[in-house]
Design an enzyme around this catalytic site. Structure first.
Site, PDB file in Angstrom:
ATOM      1  N   SER A  66      10.178 -42.507 -13.445  1.00 14.08           N
ATOM      2  CA  SER A  66      11.281 -42.935 -12.579  1.00 14.08           C
ATOM      3  C   SER A  66      11.990 -41.809 -11.835  1.00 14.08           C
ATOM      4  O   SER A  66      12.911 -42.081 -11.055  1.00 14.08           O
ATOM      5  CB  SER A  66      12.304 -43.731 -13.393  1.00 14.08           C
ATOM      6  OG  SER A  66      11.795 -45.003 -13.698  1.00 14.08           O
ATOM      7  N   LYS A  69      12.305 -42.447  -8.186  1.00 12.87           N
ATOM      8  CA  LYS A  69      13.364 -43.203  -7.516  1.00 12.87           C
ATOM      9  C   LYS A  69      14.286 -42.319  -6.659  1.00 12.87           C
ATOM     10  O   LYS A  69      14.972 -42.835  -5.770  1.00 12.87           O
ATOM     11  CB  LYS A  69      14.181 -43.985  -8.545  1.00 12.87           C
ATOM     12  CG  LYS A  69      13.386 -45.105  -9.227  1.00 12.87           C
ATOM     13  CD  LYS A  69      14.250 -45.884 -10.215  1.00 12.87           C
ATOM     14  CE  LYS A  69      13.525 -47.064 -10.835  1.00 12.87           C
ATOM     15  NZ  LYS A  69      12.567 -46.681 -11.867  1.00 12.87           N
ATOM     16  N   SER A 123      18.078 -46.910 -13.590  1.00 11.21           N
ATOM     17  CA  SER A 123      16.617 -46.878 -13.436  1.00 11.21           C
ATOM     18  C   SER A 123      16.018 -48.283 -13.432  1.00 11.21           C
ATOM     19  O   SER A 123      14.956 -48.524 -14.015  1.00 11.21           O
ATOM     20  CB  SER A 123      15.975 -46.025 -14.543  1.00 11.21           C
ATOM     21  OG  SER A 123      14.811 -45.398 -14.069  1.00 11.21           O
ATOM     22  N   LYS A 230      18.504 -37.761 -12.679  1.00 15.77           N
ATOM     23  CA  LYS A 230      17.607 -38.916 -12.773  1.00 15.77           C
ATOM     24  C   LYS A 230      16.724 -38.752 -13.990  1.00 15.77           C
ATOM     25  O   LYS A 230      16.172 -37.681 -14.225  1.00 15.77           O
ATOM     26  CB  LYS A 230      16.734 -39.052 -11.509  1.00 15.77           C
ATOM     27  CG  LYS A 230      15.914 -40.347 -11.492  1.00 15.77           C
ATOM     28  CD  LYS A 230      16.807 -41.547 -11.314  1.00 15.77           C
ATOM     29  CE  LYS A 230      16.137 -42.850 -11.742  1.00 15.77           C
ATOM     30  NZ  LYS A 230      16.080 -42.999 -13.220  1.00 15.77           N
TER      31      LYS A 230
END
Length: 310
Positions: A66, A69, A123, A230
């Site tokens: 992720s 993203k 997420s 993140k």
């Protein structure tokens, strides 16, 4: 008498200097050694100078889950789409690859802004997929834009195939991801949404109010000053996290990839912080021992109960 006094003073100064030098050498050796990390690849970068403070397999290509993203968010914001437009989750947003769960059911409608918030902060995979589908030209165009932007930034070892990061074919290196973090921090909304501690969203189709928390517990920690972050996880990528944070009174890009254990990436981040601030190399905690005990269950059947203890 004067000679004796002078000798005592000299001895004291010598001992003090020796102790100071010894402490300095111990600190320098520890700093040169680097922190103990469970992450297979890592990079610590001075965000001002671009100098690498510490690197471990920083050019190794690996799935990034992720972390993807962040790039999804950048190309969505680059497209300057209406952030208040309502987007709907549909069958194409279901995860047929990993069968990951989501509280956004089919038909759920949220604004593009809310989808972006959930994708960065919590997420949320269906939110990231929905953003990609509603990109001008659709999902294929979104992925093409992500790869084109990576190429323009010099991220030569990076490749994307989806907007969520569920595919192990989304790959990069710690060095490339440091570039991604430094670029993403130029977007105020990415900084804001990725470090938001939690968010409530209302889903009109179900009448539900959903509460989402940040996937990175460090954003709630008083000891951390995080500007952007993140997290990521799929089995092939391990536990990952990227951050831009203030450590030892300077902005630092921290990339930790492919760590094992649910809390290992956060443990690694804290070990990096301690190492940078004090020079101390913290040991990696030993895993808890598993104690197996046979007990009688229903109908007299013997079962094995597992209990963890230190």
């Amino acid at each position: 008498m004067k000679n004796m006094t002078g000798s005592l003073v000299f001895i004291r100064l010598f001992l003090t200097s020796a102790l100071t030098l010894g402490a300095f050498c111990t600190y320098s050796m520890a700093f040169a050694q680097g922190p103990n990390l469970l992450s297979s690849a890592a990079l610590i970068l001075d965000a001002r100078s671009g100098e690498a403070i510490y690197a471990k397999n920083a050019n190794t290509v690996t799935p990034i889950a992720s972390i993807t993203k962040l790039m999804t968010a950048m190309i969505v914001l680059d497209a300057q789409q209406n952030m208040d437009e309502r987007l709907s989750v549909d069958l194409n947003d279901l995860d047929y690859l990993k069968a990951s769960r989501s509280r956004l059911s089919i038909g759920s409608e949220l604004s593009r802004r809310e989808m972006l918030q959930l994708a960065l902060m919590s997420s949320e995979n269906r939110a990231a997929s929905t953003l990609g589908r509603h990109y001008p030209g659709g999902l294929a165009a979104a992925v093409a834009a992500m790869n084109a932007k990576a190429k323009s930034l010099g991220m030569i070892n990076t490749h994307y195939v989806d907007t969520s990061g569920l595919s192990p074919e989304n790959v990069s290196t710690a060095r490339d991801l440091a570039v991604l973090v430094q670029t993403a921090q130029r977007y105020p909304l990415i900084r804001e949404y990725s470090t938001q501690t939690d968010q409530y969203v209302q889903v009109p189709s179900t009448g539900q109010t959903l509460h989402y928390n940040n996937s990175n517990a460090l954003v709630k920690s008083d000891g951390w000053n995080i500007t952007l972050q993140k997290t990521g996880f799929i089995r092939e990528a391990g536990r990952c996290v990227v951050m831009l944070a203030q450590i030892a009174q300077r902005p630092v890009v921290l990339v930790l990839l492919d760590s094992v254990g649910k809390f290992s990436r956060l443990g690694d981040a804290n070990r990096v912080k301690t190492w940078m601030e004090t020079g101390e190399v913290l040991a990696i905690p030993k895993p808890k021992a598993v104690v197996r005990k046979a007990v009688k269950g229903k109908r007299g059947k013997v079962v094995i109960v597992k209990k963890r203890r230190r």
